[in-house]
Design a protein around this motif. Structure first.
Motif, PDB file in Angstrom:
ATOM      1  N   ASP A 147      63.437  50.417  46.467  1.00 41.81           N
ATOM      2  CA  ASP A 147      63.472  49.791  47.609  1.00 41.81           C
ATOM      3  C   ASP A 147      61.640  50.105  47.751  1.00 41.81           C
ATOM      4  O   ASP A 147      61.783  49.008  49.169  1.00 41.81           O
ATOM      5  CB  ASP A 147      64.380  50.126  47.974  1.00 41.81           C
ATOM      6  CG  ASP A 147      65.962  50.043  48.736  1.00 41.81           C
ATOM      7  OD1 ASP A 147      66.474  48.455  47.989  1.00 41.81           O
ATOM      8  OD2 ASP A 147      66.399  50.798  48.019  1.00 41.81           O
ATOM      9  N   ARG A 190      66.185  56.479  47.533  1.00 45.28           N
ATOM     10  CA  ARG A 190      67.159  55.132  47.734  1.00 45.28           C
ATOM     11  C   ARG A 190      68.490  56.639  48.521  1.00 45.28           C
ATOM     12  O   ARG A 190      68.643  57.754  47.882  1.00 45.28           O
ATOM     13  CB  ARG A 190      67.267  54.266  46.640  1.00 45.28           C
ATOM     14  CG  ARG A 190      69.646  54.009  47.320  1.00 45.28           C
ATOM     15  CD  ARG A 190      68.725  52.843  47.915  1.00 45.28           C
ATOM     16  NE  ARG A 190      70.312  52.200  48.181  1.00 45.28           N
ATOM     17  CZ  ARG A 190      70.938  50.660  48.602  1.00 45.28           C
ATOM     18  NH1 ARG A 190      69.120  49.769  48.430  1.00 45.28           N
ATOM     19  NH2 ARG A 190      71.636  50.243  48.900  1.00 45.28           N
ATOM     20  N   LYS A 217      68.910  53.254  41.573  1.00 41.52           N
ATOM     21  CA  LYS A 217      67.919  52.964  42.095  1.00 41.52           C
ATOM     22  C   LYS A 217      67.376  54.231  42.145  1.00 41.52           C
ATOM     23  O   LYS A 217      66.040  54.654  42.134  1.00 41.52           O
ATOM     24  CB  LYS A 217      67.638  51.910  43.467  1.00 41.52           C
ATOM     25  CG  LYS A 217      68.079  51.349  43.754  1.00 41.52           C
ATOM     26  CD  LYS A 217      68.122  49.992  44.527  1.00 41.52           C
ATOM     27  CE  LYS A 217      68.713  48.640  44.169  1.00 41.52           C
ATOM     28  NZ  LYS A 217      67.501  47.881  44.292  1.00 41.52           N
ATOM     29  N   ARG A 218      68.009  55.553  42.872  1.00 37.63           N
ATOM     30  CA  ARG A 218      67.838  56.107  43.919  1.00 37.63           C
ATOM     31  C   ARG A 218      67.148  57.999  42.385  1.00 37.63           C
ATOM     32  O   ARG A 218      66.039  58.177  42.047  1.00 37.63           O
ATOM     33  CB  ARG A 218      68.688  57.686  44.052  1.00 37.63           C
ATOM     34  CG  ARG A 218      68.527  58.762  44.831  1.00 37.63           C
ATOM     35  CD  ARG A 218      69.677  58.998  45.343  1.00 37.63           C
ATOM     36  NE  ARG A 218      70.720  58.883  45.391  1.00 37.63           N
ATOM     37  CZ  ARG A 218      71.347  60.041  45.167  1.00 37.63           C
ATOM     38  NH1 ARG A 218      71.121  60.778  46.123  1.00 37.63           N
ATOM     39  NH2 ARG A 218      72.926  60.126  45.219  1.00 37.63           N
TER      40      ARG A 218
END
Length: 341
Positions: free
Chosen positions: A152, A176, A209-210
Motif C-alpha cells: 500500500d 499494512r 502485503k505486510r
C-alpha cells in the motif's frame, strides 16, 4: 529555533546529543469533513510534538492536497499548519511519493523531518521485492489468472549528516494493518463481509502485503550494511505488529533466527525493550495494551543510546474512544522518542 550558523557549527564539530522520534498522526488532514475542527487537532497534537524535542522526526499518515487543479502538485497543508510556529517548521523535509513517483499521495504519506542536513533520500516500493502473484479463490467474479499483490505504501529513507563523518541512515515505515484486504464481490455496500472465507482470504492478502514490506525493509538495511558494516541505522514507524510477530522478526534478523553468530552485528534492536513492561505500549486496542510503534537500531547506534520513552499517558482506546467521542482530535498512537549521545 537554532540559527543556521548553530546548525552548521554542530555539523562541523559533531553533534553531542540528539533525539530521534516517530509518531503516527492518524490521517492528519485539514480538509476532511469537519475540517473546522482541525484547530482542535492542532491544539492537542502540537504540544505532543513540542514535548518530543526531536532533532529527527518520522511521521506517518500525513494527507496531502492538490494546489493547482486536479492534477497539480500535492502539498501536506495540514502538516504545514500543525508545524507552524514550532522549530519543526524550519527543518529539512522529505515526503514519500505516489506509485508513479511524481507527487505525494492523497492519503497516508510518510514524512521525515531533520534539524540536520539530509544528504541523500529516496523511497523503496517494489524496487527490491517484486509484487508476489496470487490467484484469489473467493473473488466473485473469479479471476482467470494470478494477480499482483502490491504494498500500500513505500518505505521512505534519508541519510542525515551528524558531522565528523557520522551519517545516520533513517528508514520510515508504515506496514499494512492486520485488516482484511478488499476482494471483488466479497463485501456488501455497507462494508460487511459476505462470507468468512472471503474475509479469511482478505486477511491472508493483508498478511502477504505486510510481510513483503518487512522483507523489502530488511533488504534495504542489508544494502546499507554491505556498504558499511558499522553503519548507524534506525528503522522507525508504525509496524502494526509487536516485536514477537513475523514483520518485526524479519526486520530484526536475530541470531536466534539465522542460527549464525557471525551475523549478530547486523541485528536490529527494538529500543522499547529498555522501557518498563508496564509502560511499554503505543496503542490501546479494546483494553489491550500493545506496542505497535518501534525504533529499531543497529548495534553501533545502540551503543550511543542514553534514554528511550513512549509518551502514552493520555492515550485513548482506538476502538472505544472513537465510538464515545465525536470528532476526537487525538491520535490513537503514542509517539516514541530516543536520545543518543
Amino acid at each position: 529555533m537554532l540559527q543556521c550558523t548553530d546548525v552548521e557549527r554542530e555539523r562541523r564539530n559533531g553533534v553531542k546529543r540528539w533525539r530521534l522520534a516517530t509518531f503516527n498522526l492518524e490521517s492528519l488532514d485539514d480538509r476532511l469533513p469537519g475540517a473546522d475542527d482541525f484547530a482542535d487537532r492542532v491544539a492537542v497534537l502540537r504540544p505532543q510534538l513540542q514535548r518530543l524535542r526531536a532533532d529527527i522526526l518520522c511521521l506517518q499518515e500525513i494527507n496531502a492536497h492538490t494546489t493547482e487543479g486536479k492534477h497539480g502538485p500535492r502539498s501536506p497543508t495540514g502538516l504545514d499548519r500543525l508545524l507552524d510556529g514550532t522549530p519543526y517548521a524550519g527543518y529539512h523535509r522529505v515526503v514519500s511519493l505516489n506509485r508513479g513517483g511524481q507527487r505525494p499521495a492523497d492519503r497516508h504519506n510518510l514524512v521525515i523531518l531533520s534539524r540536520f542536513p539530509i544528504i541523500a533520500h529516496g523511497q523503496v516500493w517494489h524496487d527490491l521485492v517484486p509484487p508476489p502473484t496470487i490467484l484469489p479463490v473467493t473473488a466473485d467474479p473469479p479471476f482467470v489468472q494470478a494477480q499482483a499483490v502490491e504494498w500500500d505504501r513505500p518505505l521512505l529513507h534519508a541519510d542525515i549528516d551528524l558531522g565528523h563523518g557520522r551519517v545516520l541512515h533513517v528508514i520510515n515505515v508504515h506496514l499494512r494493518a492486520p485488516r482484511a484486504a478488499w476482494l471483488p464481490g466479497q463485501k456488501t455496500e455497507n462494508g460487511r463481509w459476505r462470507s468468512v472465507a472471503g474475509w479469511a482470504e482478505g486477511f491472508y492478502l493483508a498478511a502477504v502485503k505486510r510481510a513483503g514490506q518487512a522483507l523489502e525493509g530488511r533488504l534495504l538495511v542489508e544494502h546499507i550494511f554491505d556498504a558499511k558494516a558499522e553503519a548507524w541505522v534506525a528503522v522507525c514507524g508504525d509496524f502494526n505488529s509487536d516485536d514477537r510477530e513475523a514483520p518485526i522478526r524479519t526486520l530484526r534478523g536475530d541470531e536466534e533466527d539465522t542460527g549464525n553468530g557471525h551475523l549478530a552485528p547486523r541485528v536490529l534492536v527494538p529500543l522499547e525493550r529498555g522501557i518498563p513492561e508496564s509502560q511499554r505500549f503505543s496503542v490501546v486496542h479494546h483494553g489491550q495494551r500493545v506496542m505497535l510503534d518501534h525504533i529499531l537500531v543497529s548495534r553501533p547506534l545502540l551503543g550511543c543510546l542514553t534514554a528511550c520513552a513512549v509518551h502514552n499517558e493520555a492515550l485513548g482506546d482506538e476502538l472505544v474512544s472513537p465510538a464515545a467521542i465525536w470528532g476526537s482530535p487525538d491520535s490513537f498512537h503514542a509517539p516514541l522518542v530516543a536520545e543518543f549521545a
